[in-house]
Design an enzyme around this catalytic site. Structure first.
Site, short mmCIF file in Angstrom:
data_model
loop_
_atom_site.label_atom_id
_atom_site.label_comp_id
_atom_site.label_asym_id
_atom_site.label_seq_id
_atom_site.Cartn_x
_atom_site.Cartn_y
_atom_site.Cartn_z
CG HIS A 1 14.14 28.29 -17.24
ND1 HIS A 1 12.94 28.70 -17.75
CD2 HIS A 1 13.84 27.28 -16.38
CE1 HIS A 1 11.97 27.98 -17.23
NE2 HIS A 1 12.49 27.11 -16.40
CD GLU B 1 12.79 31.25 -20.86
OE1 GLU B 1 12.55 30.55 -19.86
OE2 GLU B 1 11.90 31.93 -21.41
CG ASN C 1 7.42 28.72 -16.74
OD1 ASN C 1 6.77 27.74 -17.11
ND2 ASN C 1 8.60 28.61 -16.19
CB SER D 1 10.43 28.15 -13.58
OG SER D 1 10.52 27.50 -12.38
N1 CAA Z 1 16.55 10.98 -19.19
C1 CAA Z 1 17.03 10.63 -20.40
N2 CAA Z 1 16.24 10.36 -21.45
C2 CAA Z 1 14.91 10.43 -21.28
C3 CAA Z 1 14.33 10.79 -20.04
C4 CAA Z 1 15.20 11.07 -18.96
N3 CAA Z 1 14.75 11.42 -17.76
N4 CAA Z 1 12.98 10.80 -20.19
C5 CAA Z 1 12.73 10.46 -21.46
N5 CAA Z 1 13.89 10.23 -22.12
C6 CAA Z 1 14.08 9.90 -23.53
C7 CAA Z 1 13.75 8.45 -23.83
O1 CAA Z 1 14.88 7.62 -23.66
C8 CAA Z 1 13.35 8.54 -25.29
O2 CAA Z 1 14.51 8.63 -26.10
P1 CAA Z 1 14.50 8.10 -27.65
O3 CAA Z 1 13.20 8.49 -28.26
O4 CAA Z 1 15.68 8.79 -28.24
O5 CAA Z 1 14.67 6.64 -27.54
C9 CAA Z 1 12.65 9.90 -25.38
O6 CAA Z 1 13.14 10.66 -24.28
C10 CAA Z 1 11.17 9.76 -25.30
O7 CAA Z 1 10.85 9.09 -24.07
P2 CAA Z 1 9.70 8.02 -23.89
O8 CAA Z 1 9.50 7.26 -25.18
O9 CAA Z 1 9.99 7.23 -22.67
O10 CAA Z 1 8.43 8.88 -23.54
P3 CAA Z 1 7.70 9.98 -24.36
O11 CAA Z 1 7.83 9.81 -25.83
O12 CAA Z 1 6.37 10.02 -23.74
O13 CAA Z 1 8.53 11.31 -23.99
C11 CAA Z 1 8.93 13.23 -22.70
C12 CAA Z 1 8.70 11.71 -22.67
C13 CAA Z 1 10.27 13.52 -23.36
C14 CAA Z 1 8.95 13.67 -21.25
C15 CAA Z 1 7.76 13.89 -23.53
O14 CAA Z 1 6.53 13.49 -23.02
C16 CAA Z 1 7.82 15.40 -23.50
O15 CAA Z 1 8.58 16.02 -24.24
N6 CAA Z 1 6.98 15.98 -22.65
C17 CAA Z 1 6.93 17.46 -22.49
C18 CAA Z 1 8.04 17.88 -21.62
C19 CAA Z 1 8.02 19.35 -21.38
O16 CAA Z 1 7.15 20.11 -21.82
N7 CAA Z 1 9.01 19.79 -20.62
C20 CAA Z 1 9.09 21.20 -20.21
C21 CAA Z 1 8.40 21.34 -18.89
S1 CAA Z 1 8.50 22.98 -18.32
C22 CAA Z 1 9.96 23.02 -17.52
O17 CAA Z 1 10.68 22.10 -17.38
C23 CAA Z 1 10.41 24.31 -16.97
C24 CAA Z 1 9.55 25.06 -16.10
O18 CAA Z 1 10.00 26.19 -15.79
C25 CAA Z 1 8.27 24.67 -15.54
#
Ligand code: CAA
Length: 269
Positions: free
Chosen positions: A127, A139, A177, A106
């Site tokens: 990434h 990324e 990040n 990251s």
């Molecule tokens: N595997 C497969 N599908 C998943 C999943 C997983 N682990 N988690 C969620 N989903 C799917 C669900 O099945 C659902 O699909 P549909 O809408 O197509 O039916 C969809 O994602 C939404 O899930 P939920 O309804 O259960 O929950 P939500 O609407 O609260 O979404 C989330 C969950 C996708 C995590 C959403 O909250 C989100 O986008 N959060 C932000 C995530 C983010 O910012 N990620 C980047 C982090 S930074 C990083 O990773 C890198 C770094 O370097 C730090």
């Protein structure tokens, strides 16, 4: 994240070797993959047979030599330069000379990781974002020596995995990040100073900015140790006090409250 990457690769039809240092991490990874695929089975987007075929394409092992025939290795080890450098040195020894060595780091320098190998032209950042099966972005980070060919092959692979590759140069925190983490750190500082409650801070960003998660919930989701490691990379890399990690973030990490994965962070799980 390694499990998520293995999952999307296997789903795209690739044979995957998932390697970790201990069997318990591999078992945990396979359980996460099973659970994630089951969501799609339950929603009739995947048949049980297809799910079985995807799982069958993932071989788990603790032997790093098992990746010797891979055309690409995506490293997703702990966010620590020493550990990652050791992994890259080993991968350089055990893989074919034309294999690409990619890192899911990251924030750690791709140029530094490339420099510990004899193939810095084939070292690149790939990434992925969490949760990997859901997030569209990869990324793609070019180190100082990354070749155009390596970049092109990595880009094509990301597209085959159903992702959108977006390019950036090697610089502390890359783009994702460098932009995301100071926002999270600032939210933690606001909590530390008592400006608002955790619910208020997260609610303001969710309802006011349409962020899917508030910054404190997102920090818990990413892992507070990872957030701190990234802030330290930004702080050291730019030498600018604006990237100083919030003392509250340090305190939580010292206490072992690392977020969702330990059951406690800014929230309880
Ligand atoms: N595997 C497969 N599908 C998943 C999943 C997983 N682990 N988690 C969620 N989903 C799917 C669900 O099945 C659902 O699909 P549909 O809408 O197509 O039916 C969809 O994602 C939404 O899930 P939920 O309804 O259960 O929950 P939500 O609407 O609260 O979404 C989330 C969950 C996708 C995590 C959403 O909250 C989100 O986008 N959060 C932000 C995530 C983010 O910012 N990620 C980047 C982090 S930074 C990083 O990773 C890198 C770094 O370097 C730090």
């Amino acid at each position: 994240m390694g499990a998520g990457i293995a999952q999307v690769a296997a789903r795209a039809g690739y044979e995957v070797v998932m390697r970790d240092v201990a069997q318990e991490f591999l078992s945990r990874g396979m359980t996460a993959i099973d659970k994630s695929l089951q969501r799609d089975v339950d929603k009739d987007r995947l048949s049980t047979d297809e799910k079985g075929a995807i799982l069958a394409r993932i071989r788990t092992t603790t032997d790093v030599g098992a990746v010797s025939d891979a055309f690409i290795v995506v490293e997703a080890a702990t966010e620590d330069l020493k550990i990652k450098s050791e992994v890259f040195r080993t991968l350089d020894e055990v893989t074919q000379p034309d294999a690409i060595l990619a890192s899911n780091t990251s924030s750690i320098s791709i140029t530094k990781l490339g420099a510990v190998t004899r193939r810095p032209d084939k070292v690149i950042g790939m990434h992925f974002m969490n949760p990997v099966p859901v997030m569209k972005l990869v990324e793609v980070i070019r180190g100082a020596a990354t070749s155009d060919e390596t970049y092109g092959r990595t880009r094509t692979l990301a597209e085959k995995l159903g992702k959108m590759p977006l390019e950036c140069q090697d610089s502390p925190g890359f783009i994702s990040n460098r932009v995301l983490m100071p926002m999270i750190n600032e939210a933690i500082c606001a909590l530390y100073e008592g400006v608002a409650t955790r619910e208020s801070i997260d609610g303001i960003m969710r309802l006011g900015m349409n962020h899917p998660m508030g910054p404190l919930a997102l920090a818990d989701f990413i892992g507070l140790d990872v957030c701190l490691a990234i802030m330290n990379v930004l702080h050291d890399g730019f030498g600018d006090s604006k990237y100083r990690p919030c003392p509250l973030l340090k305190r939580y990490v010292d206490a072992g409250w690392l977020g969702k994965k330990t059951g406690r962070g800014f929230y309880e799980y």
